[in-house]
Structure formats: structure tokens, C-alpha cells
Scaffold this motif. Structure first.
Motif, short mmCIF file in Angstrom:
data_model
loop_
_atom_site.label_atom_id
_atom_site.label_comp_id
_atom_site.label_asym_id
_atom_site.label_seq_id
_atom_site.Cartn_x
_atom_site.Cartn_y
_atom_site.Cartn_z
N ARG A 26 58.41 52.54 40.03
CA ARG A 26 58.74 51.78 41.23
C ARG A 26 58.77 50.30 40.82
NH1 ARG A 26 58.45 54.81 46.24
NH2 ARG A 26 57.96 56.94 45.62
N ILE A 27 59.50 49.48 41.57
CA ILE A 27 59.64 48.08 41.18
C ILE A 27 58.28 47.40 41.09
CG2 ILE A 27 60.54 45.84 41.93
CD1 ILE A 27 62.96 47.30 43.09
N ILE A 28 57.38 47.70 42.00
CA ILE A 28 56.08 47.02 41.99
C ILE A 28 55.25 47.34 40.76
CG2 ILE A 28 54.77 48.82 43.22
CD1 ILE A 28 53.38 46.49 44.75
N ASP A 29 55.56 48.45 40.07
CA ASP A 29 54.79 48.84 38.89
C ASP A 29 54.81 47.77 37.81
OD1 ASP A 29 54.04 51.32 39.93
OD2 ASP A 29 55.85 52.31 39.16
N PHE A 30 55.87 46.97 37.76
CA PHE A 30 55.98 45.97 36.70
C PHE A 30 55.00 44.82 36.92
CE2 PHE A 30 59.68 48.51 36.30
CZ PHE A 30 59.96 48.52 34.94
N ALA A 31 54.91 44.32 38.13
CA ALA A 31 53.94 43.25 38.41
C ALA A 31 52.51 43.76 38.25
CB ALA A 31 54.15 42.68 39.81
N LEU A 32 52.24 44.98 38.73
CA LEU A 32 50.89 45.53 38.62
C LEU A 32 50.53 45.83 37.17
CD1 LEU A 32 50.79 47.96 41.69
CD2 LEU A 32 49.79 45.67 41.49
N SER A 33 51.48 46.33 36.39
CA SER A 33 51.21 46.58 34.97
C SER A 33 50.97 45.28 34.23
CB SER A 33 52.40 47.33 34.34
OG SER A 33 52.55 48.62 34.91
N ASN A 34 51.71 44.25 34.58
CA ASN A 34 51.45 42.93 33.98
C ASN A 34 50.01 42.49 34.27
OD1 ASN A 34 54.04 42.63 32.92
ND2 ASN A 34 54.81 41.55 34.72
N CYS A 35 49.54 42.75 35.48
CA CYS A 35 48.17 42.37 35.82
C CYS A 35 47.17 43.10 34.92
CB CYS A 35 47.89 42.70 37.29
SG CYS A 35 48.65 41.58 38.48
N LEU A 36 47.30 44.42 34.83
CA LEU A 36 46.35 45.19 34.03
C LEU A 36 46.42 44.80 32.56
CD1 LEU A 36 45.98 46.78 36.63
CD2 LEU A 36 46.04 48.88 35.30
N ASN A 37 47.63 44.66 32.04
CA ASN A 37 47.78 44.27 30.64
C ASN A 37 47.29 42.86 30.37
OD1 ASN A 37 48.96 46.72 29.71
ND2 ASN A 37 50.95 46.10 30.52
N SER A 38 47.24 42.02 31.40
CA SER A 38 46.76 40.65 31.27
C SER A 38 45.26 40.54 31.51
CB SER A 38 47.49 39.73 32.27
OG SER A 38 48.88 39.73 32.06
N GLY A 39 44.62 41.66 31.82
CA GLY A 39 43.19 41.63 32.09
C GLY A 39 42.82 41.28 33.51
N ILE A 40 43.80 41.27 34.42
CA ILE A 40 43.53 41.00 35.83
C ILE A 40 43.30 42.32 36.54
CG2 ILE A 40 44.48 40.07 37.98
CD1 ILE A 40 46.05 38.07 36.29
N ARG A 41 42.11 42.53 37.06
CA ARG A 41 41.75 43.81 37.65
C ARG A 41 41.12 43.64 39.05
NH1 ARG A 41 41.71 48.16 34.04
NH2 ARG A 41 42.56 47.56 32.01
N ARG A 42 41.40 42.52 39.67
CA ARG A 42 41.03 42.31 41.08
C ARG A 42 42.32 41.91 41.78
NH1 ARG A 42 36.57 37.92 41.06
NH2 ARG A 42 36.02 38.72 43.12
N ILE A 43 42.94 42.88 42.43
CA ILE A 43 44.31 42.75 42.91
C ILE A 43 44.37 43.09 44.39
CG2 ILE A 43 46.69 43.53 42.61
CD1 ILE A 43 45.79 44.49 39.77
N SER A 44 45.02 42.22 45.16
CA SER A 44 45.29 42.48 46.58
C SER A 44 46.80 42.58 46.77
CB SER A 44 44.73 41.36 47.46
OG SER A 44 43.32 41.25 47.32
#
Length: 398
Positions: A18-36
Motif C-alpha cells: 500500500r502507498i503508506i507502507d513506504f513512509a512507515l517502512s522509512n520510519c522503522l528503517n530510520s529507527g523511528i518507532r513511535r508513530i501516530s
């Protein structure tokens, strides 16, 4: 069309994502794990996707992906009026997590980016806000916020969707566009959102109001160039139009695609049901199953057909003697035998009757379907007279 039943971030992309998977994957790969994730209209499929595929973070360690609908706690009980208003309505929730910095992202762009590098640059510069940017063709810049920067990368000018965009100095063919990615120091963010919320005539949007005001006020805004990273150079796609969405998908089947979705160094995560492998049936010497430069996802069945430069998403079935050229078939589609489709997007659950021809006669296509300025034909269930969802087990096998 593609967003008639779903929010744009929930639109399928690239065969299984899904399109949103790219922004969310960037977060996880960047070490960002507190996401709203702030949701609004037509959000059911988006919420379901996030609950099914993005619920594995460890809440006991302070990790989360939380869904925040429009709070509507203001007197007028309004939906989000703009991007800044969306964050403002959730400001109390954001502040409850006590972050020092807030990364604000759009959920409808395709790209790879290490937000950690951007955060480090933000801290080092001492900026109030850092804006991610990318060079875009001058002819396309009217669709973006266009900025000017000095030699130190400080933003000196910003105009949202200008009719006459200013080119990059020394590069008359390109403009410097905002990617809609911002890193704010939390206290400064709260100050600006509260100021803007009470401002009569504001559209309460980052690009239209918040950023231009800060530039005019002389606040410290810093630019961060996507091209400075090595993930996929300066690859960034805003897939807000049918033609942009179609091109971003089909370029994935190029021999050397501009976006590498196969890299294990920066994986794109998603949810996909457990499905059997794709199967290709070649049923005799006079029949053949031909696949050229295409992607086929799990659960697909293809019978004696020619498929070129196409992406078949999960659980798509293609009857015998079909010819597909440049087709995006979103999940759970059935294409009847003898059909010919060219430069077509089939929305999920479409059942194409046998011997259907789409994409060869522009006038006929425009009578029944939507035809984009670039000649891409979009077909959904409503256009085919099919209002209900057709599930794979209801479709004929050949």
C-alpha cells in the motif's frame, strides 16, 4: 475512481504494498518507532491494513503505531481543515508522549529516505524546522511548494504551488520542491500551530500558511536535500494523479528500475495474507503463456495468455487467450477469456467479462470508463455495473 472507496495512502502499489507502507517502512528503517497516523475520510481499509500488518511494535518498550481520527473537539466539530490543523487537533496527544522533535510526513508518496540523517542535520543546524526538498522539473513545480535557499541551505523563500515557479540558480530546468516532510522542535511546533489556529483567513496548511509565515518572520528554516542520501538517489514520486500513479507502478518492471524494492538493506514492509504461489497454465501446443517484464503476486492464476509490462496484484485470475499490455490489476480481479487490455488500471474486485476490449478505442473507453490525460483507462466495479466485492473463491477458474 481509485480513491472512491479508500483513502489515498491505502491504495495498492507495486504488486503487494500500500502507498503508506513506504513512509512507515522509512520510519522503522530510520529507527523511528513511535508513530501516530492521522486518519480522516474513507479510512476503513487504511485502518484495517495498519491493524493487520503494522501491529508488531513492542508497546512495553515505548514503541507504537497509534491511529488518531479527527478529534473534532473544537466548537465547530470540524474535520481537518488542512495539514497543520490535522496536527493541531492532535497536539495534546503528541505532547503527551513528550517528544523533543516531531517528524511530520505525508502518507501518499513513494520514496526511500533515512529520516535519522535529516534529524541529525536538523539538530546540528539549530533550526526551528527542517524541510525535505528535491529537485523537480520546472514544468511540474506548479504542483508543489517551491523554495529558495542560500549557500548554507537556509530557506529564504517559499511559495505553495506557484504559477511561475522560480528555478534553481544555475539550473533553469528545475525547481527546488518541498517533499511535505518536516522536522520540528516540539515547542516551536506547538507555538506555530496555536498561533495559526486563531488566525482568521488561514487555510491551516503547512505549505500554504505555516512555512511561508515562518520564512517571512525570519525564523530559522533549513532545507534538507533527498539527493544527499544514497538509498535511491533522488527518487521521489508524488502519485496524486492517475498518470503519476500508473507511471510509478509500471517503471518498477524496467530492467533497471529507479526504485529498488528488492533491497534487503532498506526493506519495504507490508501486510499480505498467506497465499499460494502464482501459477501459469500452458494447456497445449497451440496455446502458450507468455510473460514479459511483469510482476505477478501470490494467489494469481494465469491461463494461456500474453502479459507484457503489467503488474498483477494478489488473487488476480486471467482467463485463456487474453492479451494484457501495461495493465495494473489490483487485488481480486478476474479477467475473462479472450479479453484485450492495454494501458488499463483495474481497481480491486473488477470482473471483466470475456472478450472485453479496453484501451484500443479512446472514444469507446471514455463512454464507459475514466481516461486520463495520459491515455490510461481506469476501470472500477461501479463502471462495470458491479457494486459488490467479488472474492477469489467466487470467480471462475478459467
Amino acid at each position: 475512481m481509485l480513491t472512491d472507496w479508500r483513502a489515498k495512502p491505502a491504495v495498492p502499489f507495486g504488486g503487494k504494498f500500500r502507498i503508506i507502507d513506504f513512509a512507515l517502512s522509512n520510519c522503522l528503517n530510520s529507527g523511528i518507532r513511535r508513530i501516530s497516523v492521522l486518519t480522516q475520510y474513507k479510512s476503513h481499509s487504511l485502518i484495517r491494513h495498519l491493524m493487520e500488518g503494522w501491529n508488531s511494535l513492542n508497546t512495553e518498550h515505548g514503541e507504537f503505531i497509534e491511529l488518531i481520527p479527527a478529534q473534532q473537539w473544537l466548537e465547530d466539530e470540524s474535520w481537518y481543515q488542512g495539514t497543520a490543523d490535522a496536527v493541531f487537533q492532535s497536539l495534546d496527544i503528541i505532547q503527551s508522549h513528550n517528544p523533543e522533535f516531531v517528524v511530520i510526513l505525508a502518507g501518499d508518496h513513494i520514496y526511500k529516505m533515512d529520516y535519522g540523517e535529516m534529524l541529525a542535520a536538523h539538530v546540528e543546524s539549530g533550526a526551528d524546522v527542517t524541510v525535505a526538498c528535491n529537485a523537480v522539473p520546472l514544468s511540474d513545480a506548479t504542483e508543489f511548494g517551491v523554495m529558495q535557499i542560500d549557500r548554507a541551505g537556509r530557506i529564504t523563500g517559499f511559495e505553495e504551488k506557484p504559477k511561475a515557479p522560480k528555478p534553481i540558480p544555475g539550473d533553469s530546468a528545475h525547481a527546488l520542491a518541498s517533499m511535505g516532510i518536516y522536522i520540528y522542535s516540539t515547542d516551536y511546533l506547538a507555538q506555530e500551530l496555536i498561533r495559526d489556529a486563531d488566525l482568521y483567513g488561514s487555510s491551516h496548511d503547512f505549505g500554504k500558511d505555516i512555512i511561508p509565515f515562518a520564512v517571512d518572520a525570519g525564523d530559522k528554516l533549513q532545507a534538507f536535500a533527498l539527493g544527499a542520501q544514497g538509498l535511491n538517489a533522488d527518487y521521489w514520486r508524488d502519485v496524486g494523479t492517475v498518470d503519476a500513479y500508473y507511471t510509478a507502478n509500471t517503471e518498477l518492471v524496467d530492467a533497471n528500475p529507479p526504485l529498488d524494492i528488492y533491497s534487503s538493506e532498506w526493506p519495504i514492509f507490508t501486510y499480505q495474507a498467506q497465499l499460494p504461489p502464482a501459477k501459469f497454465n500452458d494447456q497445449g501446443p497451440d496455446k502458450t503463456c507468455l510473460m514479459v517484464d511483469s510482476m505477478v503476486s501470490g494467489g494469481c492464476l494465469i491461463y494461456d495468455s500474453s502479459i507484457r509490462r503489467s503488474l498483477l496484484f494478489s488473487n488476480t485470475r486471467v482467463g485463456a487467450s487474453c492479451s494484457l499490455n501495461g495493465v495494473l490489476a489490483l487485488p481480486d480481479c478476474y479477467i475473462g477469456e479472450g479479453s484485450r487490455l492495454s494501458r488499463v488500471i483495474l481497481d480491486n474486485g473488477c470482473v471483466v467479462p470475456p472478450n472485453t476490449i479496453i484501451g484500443e478505442d479512446p472514444a469507446a473507453d471514455e463512454e464507459r470508463f475514466y481516461r486520463s490525460p495520459g491515455g490510461v483507462v481506469v476501470v472500477n466495479r461501479s463502471m462495470l455495473g458491479q457494486e459488490r466485492q467479488y472474492l477469489p473463491h467466487m470467480m471462475p477458474a478459467s
